[in-house]
Design a protein around this motif. Sequence first.
Motif, short mmCIF file in Angstrom:
data_model
loop_
_atom_site.label_atom_id
_atom_site.label_comp_id
_atom_site.label_asym_id
_atom_site.label_seq_id
_atom_site.Cartn_x
_atom_site.Cartn_y
_atom_site.Cartn_z
N PRO A 1 0.84 -1.19 0.00
CA PRO A 1 0.00 0.00 0.00
C PRO A 1 0.88 1.25 0.00
O PRO A 1 1.84 1.35 0.75
CB PRO A 1 -0.79 -0.14 1.30
N GLY A 2 0.56 2.17 -0.86
CA GLY A 2 1.33 3.41 -0.95
C GLY A 2 2.53 3.31 -1.87
O GLY A 2 3.19 4.29 -2.12
N GLN A 3 2.85 2.12 -2.38
CA GLN A 3 4.01 1.96 -3.27
C GLN A 3 3.55 1.26 -4.54
O GLN A 3 4.05 0.21 -4.89
CB GLN A 3 5.10 1.15 -2.60
N GLY A 4 2.58 1.82 -5.19
CA GLY A 4 2.10 1.22 -6.41
C GLY A 4 1.29 -0.04 -6.16
O GLY A 4 1.28 -0.95 -6.97
N TYR A 5 0.64 -0.10 -5.02
CA TYR A 5 -0.18 -1.26 -4.69
C TYR A 5 -1.24 -1.42 -5.77
O TYR A 5 -1.87 -0.46 -6.18
CB TYR A 5 -0.83 -1.05 -3.32
N SER A 6 -1.41 -2.64 -6.26
CA SER A 6 -2.26 -2.83 -7.42
C SER A 6 -3.20 -4.00 -7.22
O SER A 6 -3.17 -4.69 -6.20
CB SER A 6 -1.38 -3.11 -8.63
N ALA A 7 -4.00 -4.25 -8.24
CA ALA A 7 -4.88 -5.41 -8.22
C ALA A 7 -4.07 -6.69 -8.11
O ALA A 7 -4.49 -7.66 -7.46
CB ALA A 7 -5.74 -5.42 -9.48
N ALA A 8 -2.88 -6.72 -8.71
CA ALA A 8 -2.03 -7.90 -8.63
C ALA A 8 -1.59 -8.15 -7.20
O ALA A 8 -1.53 -9.29 -6.74
CB ALA A 8 -0.81 -7.75 -9.54
N ASP A 9 -1.28 -7.08 -6.46
CA ASP A 9 -0.90 -7.22 -5.05
C ASP A 9 -2.07 -7.78 -4.23
O ASP A 9 -1.88 -8.63 -3.36
CB ASP A 9 -0.47 -5.88 -4.46
N THR A 10 -3.27 -7.29 -4.54
CA THR A 10 -4.46 -7.78 -3.85
C THR A 10 -4.67 -9.25 -4.16
O THR A 10 -4.96 -10.06 -3.26
CB THR A 10 -5.70 -6.97 -4.28
N ALA A 11 -4.49 -9.62 -5.42
CA ALA A 11 -4.62 -11.02 -5.81
C ALA A 11 -3.58 -11.89 -5.12
O ALA A 11 -3.88 -13.01 -4.67
CB ALA A 11 -4.51 -11.16 -7.33
N LEU A 12 -2.36 -11.38 -5.00
CA LEU A 12 -1.30 -12.13 -4.34
C LEU A 12 -1.61 -12.33 -2.86
O LEU A 12 -1.44 -13.43 -2.32
CB LEU A 12 0.04 -11.42 -4.51
N SER A 13 -2.08 -11.27 -2.20
CA SER A 13 -2.45 -11.40 -0.78
C SER A 13 -3.55 -12.43 -0.59
O SER A 13 -3.51 -13.26 0.33
CB SER A 13 -2.91 -10.05 -0.23
N ALA A 14 -4.53 -12.40 -1.46
CA ALA A 14 -5.64 -13.36 -1.38
C ALA A 14 -5.14 -14.78 -1.65
O ALA A 14 -5.56 -15.73 -0.97
CB ALA A 14 -6.74 -12.99 -2.37
N ARG B 1 5.02 -15.20 -11.69
CA ARG B 1 5.48 -16.56 -11.37
C ARG B 1 4.93 -17.02 -10.03
O ARG B 1 4.49 -18.15 -9.89
CB ARG B 1 7.00 -16.58 -11.39
N VAL B 2 4.95 -16.12 -9.03
CA VAL B 2 4.45 -16.49 -7.70
C VAL B 2 2.96 -16.76 -7.75
O VAL B 2 2.48 -17.78 -7.22
CB VAL B 2 4.78 -15.39 -6.67
N LEU B 3 2.21 -15.88 -8.39
CA LEU B 3 0.75 -16.09 -8.49
C LEU B 3 0.42 -17.39 -9.20
O LEU B 3 -0.44 -18.16 -8.75
CB LEU B 3 0.10 -14.91 -9.24
N ALA B 4 1.10 -17.67 -10.30
CA ALA B 4 0.84 -18.91 -11.04
C ALA B 4 1.17 -20.12 -10.19
O ALA B 4 0.43 -21.11 -10.17
CB ALA B 4 1.64 -18.92 -12.33
N ALA B 5 2.28 -20.07 -9.46
CA ALA B 5 2.68 -21.21 -8.64
C ALA B 5 1.70 -21.45 -7.50
O ALA B 5 1.33 -22.59 -7.21
CB ALA B 5 4.09 -20.99 -8.09
N ILE B 6 1.26 -20.38 -6.85
CA ILE B 6 0.29 -20.56 -5.76
C ILE B 6 -0.99 -21.17 -6.30
O ILE B 6 -1.53 -22.12 -5.72
CB ILE B 6 -0.02 -19.23 -5.04
N ARG B 7 -1.47 -20.65 -7.41
CA ARG B 7 -2.73 -21.18 -7.98
C ARG B 7 -2.59 -22.65 -8.34
O ARG B 7 -3.49 -23.45 -8.08
CB ARG B 7 -3.14 -20.34 -9.18
N THR B 8 -1.47 -23.03 -8.93
CA THR B 8 -1.25 -24.44 -9.27
C THR B 8 -1.19 -25.30 -8.02
O THR B 8 -1.84 -26.35 -7.92
CB THR B 8 0.06 -24.59 -10.07
N ARG B 9 -0.42 -24.84 -7.05
CA ARG B 9 -0.18 -25.66 -5.87
C ARG B 9 -1.40 -25.73 -4.95
O ARG B 9 -1.52 -26.67 -4.16
CB ARG B 9 1.07 -25.15 -5.15
#
Length: 196
Positions: A72-85, A113-121
């Motif tokens: 938050p405050g450093q270019g926090y984006s929808a991708a960051d929200t998706a990663l947190s979820a 890469r991290v998002l794809a790996a979490i979703r797969t795993r």
Amino acid sequence: MRLNTAAPADALTAFLGCCASHRWAQRLTAHRPYRDLETLLAAADEAAYDLAHADLTEALARESRTHPAGGPGQGYSAADTALSAAHAAYESRFGHAFVLCLDDCPPEETLDRVLAAIRTRLGHDPDDERAVTAEELRRLARGRLTRLSRTGPVDDDRVFSDTGPADPAIPEGTGPGQEGRKSTGSGRPDSPYASV
């Protein structure tokens, strides 16, 4: 190699910074001296393959969760929200932090890469995921040991610190162009998915 000449307690502390299993770190400490880095890495691999379920649980409990992107405050984006979820879903399903070694991952591809790996795993059953996680921890430990072996001489105040400033947003391993990533409070030379 300075790990060979460090006091046992200092070597143990350094090894625990690479993998937080006491059994793993004690084994590496007890088997010193190592002829060279490759010998150390082979011993680390062997010790990692021998870890029991409780040892993996201990090591995973010390891995911190951080983001490859800002916050938050450093270019926090929808991708960051998706990663947190995704992290929250993973931790809820498996009961521990997600770890992934990103040694071969260019920094600009880390988030994807991290998002794809979490979703797969997330689709793994717990036993299969435990095996994948154990392999990722082994790979992370190798990278951390490699970086540790390249740091300067041991002194009284910082016995085996990392080589420089890190990106607090990366959780596991460190790869080309990603050297020097710091922990985000776990006392490790890097986070759970900084490239190693």
